[in-house]
Design a protein around this motif. Structure first.
Motif, PDB file in Angstrom:
ATOM      1  N   HIS A   1       0.839  -1.180   0.000  1.00 60.96           N
ATOM      2  CA  HIS A   1       0.000   0.000   0.000  1.00 60.96           C
ATOM      3  C   HIS A   1       0.880   1.238   0.000  1.00 60.96           C
ATOM      4  N   PHE A   2       0.481   2.241  -0.755  1.00 56.88           N
ATOM      5  CA  PHE A   2       1.232   3.484  -0.878  1.00 56.88           C
ATOM      6  C   PHE A   2       0.273   4.650  -0.713  1.00 56.88           C
ATOM      7  N   GLU A   3       0.703   5.678   0.036  1.00 57.58           N
ATOM      8  CA  GLU A   3      -0.101   6.881   0.189  1.00 57.58           C
ATOM      9  C   GLU A   3       0.836   8.060   0.393  1.00 57.58           C
ATOM     10  N   ALA A   4       0.599   9.153  -0.361  1.00 60.73           N
ATOM     11  CA  ALA A   4       1.441  10.346  -0.245  1.00 60.73           C
ATOM     12  C   ALA A   4       0.644  11.587  -0.629  1.00 60.73           C
ATOM     13  N   GLU A   5       0.982  12.705   0.012  1.00 62.11           N
ATOM     14  CA  GLU A   5       0.425  14.001  -0.358  1.00 62.11           C
ATOM     15  C   GLU A   5       1.538  14.805  -1.016  1.00 62.11           C
ATOM     16  N   LEU A  19      -3.630  13.933  -3.166  1.00 59.28           N
ATOM     17  CA  LEU A  19      -3.416  12.728  -2.374  1.00 59.28           C
ATOM     18  C   LEU A  19      -3.324  11.570  -3.360  1.00 59.28           C
ATOM     19  N   THR A  20      -2.210  10.859  -3.331  1.00 59.31           N
ATOM     20  CA  THR A  20      -1.987   9.710  -4.211  1.00 59.31           C
ATOM     21  C   THR A  20      -2.042   8.442  -3.379  1.00 59.31           C
ATOM     22  N   ARG A  21      -2.846   7.495  -3.813  1.00 62.23           N
ATOM     23  CA  ARG A  21      -2.947   6.197  -3.128  1.00 62.23           C
ATOM     24  C   ARG A  21      -2.794   5.096  -4.161  1.00 62.23           C
ATOM     25  N   ALA A  23      -1.916   0.534  -4.625  1.00 56.73           N
ATOM     26  CA  ALA A  23      -1.647  -0.796  -4.080  1.00 56.73           C
ATOM     27  C   ALA A  23      -1.318  -1.737  -5.226  1.00 56.73           C
ATOM     28  N   GLY A  36      -4.746   2.495  -8.328  1.00 50.72           N
ATOM     29  CA  GLY A  36      -4.493   3.689  -7.540  1.00 50.72           C
ATOM     30  C   GLY A  36      -5.439   4.813  -7.884  1.00 50.72           C
ATOM     31  N   SER A  37      -5.273   5.903  -7.145  1.00 52.15           N
ATOM     32  CA  SER A  37      -6.120   7.070  -7.382  1.00 52.15           C
ATOM     33  C   SER A  37      -5.380   8.343  -7.010  1.00 52.15           C
ATOM     34  N   THR A  39      -6.461  12.290  -5.742  1.00 52.63           N
ATOM     35  CA  THR A  39      -7.567  13.097  -5.245  1.00 52.63           C
ATOM     36  C   THR A  39      -7.071  14.513  -4.985  1.00 52.63           C
TER      37      THR A  39
END
Length: 65
Positions: A1-5, A19-21, A23, A36-37, A39
């Motif tokens: 899982h990856f998440e970053a602003e 916001l990037t998410r 997997a 991914g997405s 936002t």
């Protein structure tokens, strides 16, 4: 899982917050599928910045005179 602003440059020249998410699904220990997405969180980041500013400033205007 990856998440970053992070900030990105919009085509109109404005910097926006994103916001990037993402997997990766694995199959037999190999990367198989990625999803991914992105936002736009610009309004949230502006509200956070304003709240921080308000917390550090009392809002009283001092006049010399």
């Amino acid at each position: 899982h990856f998440e970053a602003e992070h900030r990105m440059l919009h085509k109109n020249g404005e910097a926006i917050w994103v916001l990037t998410r993402g997997a990766i699904t694995y199959k037999d220990s190999l990367g198989w599928r990625a999803a991914g997405s992105l936002t736009d969180i610009t309004l949230r980041k502006r509200a956070e910045e304003q709240a921080l500013y308000d917390a550090m400033h009392d809002g009283i205007s001092y006049k010399k005179g």
